[in-house]
Design an enzyme around this catalytic site. Structure first.
Site, PDB file in Angstrom:
ATOM      1  N   ARG A  76       0.826  -1.209   0.000  1.00 17.75           N
ATOM      2  CA  ARG A  76       0.000   0.000   0.000  1.00 17.75           C
ATOM      3  C   ARG A  76       0.868   1.270   0.000  1.00 17.75           C
ATOM      4  NH1 ARG A  76      -5.355   0.797   0.995  1.00 17.75           N
ATOM      5  NH2 ARG A  76      -6.018   2.767   1.940  1.00 17.75           N
ATOM      6  N   HIS A  80       0.435   4.500  -2.517  1.00 15.80           N
ATOM      7  CA  HIS A  80       0.169   5.844  -2.015  1.00 15.80           C
ATOM      8  C   HIS A  80       1.339   6.795  -2.237  1.00 15.80           C
ATOM      9  CE1 HIS A  80      -3.586   5.112   0.614  1.00 15.80           C
ATOM     10  NE2 HIS A  80      -3.493   4.172  -0.310  1.00 15.80           N
ATOM     11  N   ASP A  81       2.506   6.256  -2.460  1.00 14.96           N
ATOM     12  CA  ASP A  81       3.644   7.103  -2.819  1.00 14.96           C
ATOM     13  C   ASP A  81       3.582   7.474  -4.293  1.00 14.96           C
ATOM     14  OD1 ASP A  81       6.150   8.456  -2.520  1.00 14.96           O
ATOM     15  OD2 ASP A  81       7.137   6.729  -3.427  1.00 14.96           O
ATOM     16  N   VAL A  84       1.071  10.001  -5.908  1.00 12.82           N
ATOM     17  CA  VAL A  84       1.191  11.406  -5.509  1.00 12.82           C
ATOM     18  C   VAL A  84       2.516  11.959  -6.023  1.00 12.82           C
ATOM     19  CG1 VAL A  84       1.207  13.025  -3.581  1.00 12.82           C
ATOM     20  CG2 VAL A  84      -0.201  10.962  -3.466  1.00 12.82           C
ATOM     21  N   ASP A  88       8.680   8.797  -5.391  1.00 14.29           N
ATOM     22  CA  ASP A  88       9.807   9.585  -4.890  1.00 14.29           C
ATOM     23  C   ASP A  88       9.974   9.530  -3.378  1.00 14.29           C
ATOM     24  OD1 ASP A  88       7.625  11.014  -4.054  1.00 14.29           O
ATOM     25  OD2 ASP A  88       8.080  12.836  -5.187  1.00 14.29           O
ATOM     26  N   SER A  90       8.053  10.494  -1.125  1.00 18.23           N
ATOM     27  CA  SER A  90       7.516  11.656  -0.404  1.00 18.23           C
ATOM     28  C   SER A  90       6.594  11.223   0.729  1.00 18.23           C
ATOM     29  CB  SER A  90       6.780  12.583  -1.360  1.00 18.23           C
ATOM     30  OG  SER A  90       5.696  11.924  -1.993  1.00 18.23           O
ATOM     31  N   ASN A 108      -4.224   8.412   4.037  1.00 21.08           N
ATOM     32  CA  ASN A 108      -3.038   7.847   4.675  1.00 21.08           C
ATOM     33  C   ASN A 108      -3.114   7.753   6.189  1.00 21.08           C
ATOM     34  OD1 ASN A 108      -1.885   7.750   2.116  1.00 21.08           O
ATOM     35  ND2 ASN A 108      -0.780   9.675   2.364  1.00 21.08           N
ATOM     36  N   HIS A 207      -6.133  -6.195  -3.618  1.00 24.94           N
ATOM     37  CA  HIS A 207      -7.064  -6.323  -2.496  1.00 24.94           C
ATOM     38  C   HIS A 207      -7.343  -7.783  -2.155  1.00 24.94           C
ATOM     39  CE1 HIS A 207      -8.874  -1.977  -2.633  1.00 24.94           C
ATOM     40  NE2 HIS A 207      -7.588  -2.015  -2.335  1.00 24.94           N
ATOM     41  N   ASP A 252     -10.488  -9.516   1.225  1.00 21.31           N
ATOM     42  CA  ASP A 252     -10.770 -10.815   0.601  1.00 21.31           C
ATOM     43  C   ASP A 252     -11.012 -11.804   1.735  1.00 21.31           C
ATOM     44  OD1 ASP A 252     -10.771 -13.306  -0.576  1.00 21.31           O
ATOM     45  OD2 ASP A 252      -8.715 -13.206  -1.317  1.00 21.31           O
TER      46      ASP A 252
END
Length: 332
Positions: A76, A80-81, A84, A88, A90, A108, A207, A252
């Site tokens: 995940r 999520h990196d 956005v 990198d 961030s 997040n 998922h 699941d």
């Protein structure tokens, strides 16, 4: 630039004046083109830190063996990196009095964990190869190793990313696809990052592992009709109409700690946990792709691996851009 020295050291023996052969000059040109393009390579650390990949794998395997759910968290983090402003690292930056990172963004704040595992890996790599391996590359390799540890497909991870010195709370709040999106919104969100609808379905197969909070699927239980009645009934005690927001349930339910294609079978049986999950099989354009993955596990694994490599190539910092953070939580 280490290889540049080898090219420049190609001399004719027996001559007092070093000369560069035609082949050496061609090699030099190709080398400089490669450096300028900043392309990622799966062998990036082969010389500079030959034990980098084995170090990451060992740490991930240890973390996942202690808590299988950690595999989903590490995967995940990469989603999520990369969604956005590119891959990198961030997302790893902590807030400071003068800096706001992405960890407190709505997608997040209560869903990301595993930062301590990344910290452990970084500390180990700094001991054996100081200032060499980027946090962004650690994220990408850790995600792959987590998938493999839970039974998913192995694939080569292109490397050579560098770390950002900035973050964007607003982009984290707006760019990460929400669990409330319908199919059109999902296709648009992924298309904005260069993904096809097929990529969307394949990546959603992640998922097959992990858990979701009640607050993210409550509306589906009580307001939607394209949900298996017995499935909804079984969930309601742990996710009442009010309260229990942070109660967890497997994405699941069939095999929550094993990477397989059961997620897609659940969708066909209207047992998708999130609204966005079930949208992939709800009479729309992606139904056929879901059915394809139900009947062909190998196709899902191959498509997922390819989509992950594609995601890892979202606007990486390379060359002299960014930096190699010595602590993934803060800029140097």
């Amino acid at each position: 630039m280490r290889n540049l020295a080898l090219v420049m050291g190609s001399y004719h023996t027996g001559s007092c004046t070093p000369t560069i052969t035609k082949m050496s000059m061609l090699s030099l040109i190709f080398l400089l083109v490669g450096v300028a393009s900043g392309q990622l390579s799966s062998t990036f650390y082969e010389t500079s830190c030959p034990n980098a990949l084995s170090t990451i794998k060992s740490a991930v395997n240890s973390a996942v063996s202690k808590e299988a759910r950690m595999g989903a968290f590490l995967l995940r983090i990469q989603f999520h990196d990369c969604f956005v402003n590119g891959c990198d690292a961030s997302v790893l930056l902590d807030d400071t009095p003068n800096f706001t990172g992405e960890k407190t963004a709505d997608p997040n704040a209560k869903s990301l964990r595993g930062f301590d595992v990344i910290d452990t890996i970084k500390s180990q790599l700094e001991r054996i190869c100081p200032k060499v391996v980027s946090c962004a590359d650690i994220i990408a390799v850790a995600a792959r190793d987590s998938i493999v540890a839970l039974g998913g497909p192995a694939y080569k991870v292109p490397l050579g990313r560098r770390d950002s010195t900035t973050a964007s709370l607003s982009a984290a709040n707006s760019n990460i696809p929400a669990p409330t999106l319908n199919l059109t919104g999902l296709i648009t969100a992924f298309s904005n990052k260069g993904f096809t609808a097929k990529d969307l379905v394949a990546l959603s197969g992640s998922h097959t592992i992990g858990l979701a909070r009640c607050t993210n699927f409550r509306a589906r239980l009580y307001n939607e009709t394209n949900i298996n009645a017995s499935f909804a009934t079984s969930l309601k005690p742990s996710c009442p109409t009010s309260g229990g927001d942070n109660n967890l349930y497997p994405l699941d339910v069939t095999s929550p700690t094993t990477f397989n294609n059961a997620y897609f079978r659940n969708l066909v049986n209207q047992r998708g946990l999130l609204h966005s999950d079930q949208q992939l099989f709800s009479g729309g354009s992606t139904d056929a792709q879901v059915n394809a993955y139900v009947s062909n596990t190998a196709a899902f694994r191959a498509d997922f691996a390819n989509a992950m490599k594609k995601m890892g190539n979202l606007s990486p910092l390379t060359g002299t851009n960014g930096q190699i953070r010595t602590d993934c939580r803060k800029v140097n």
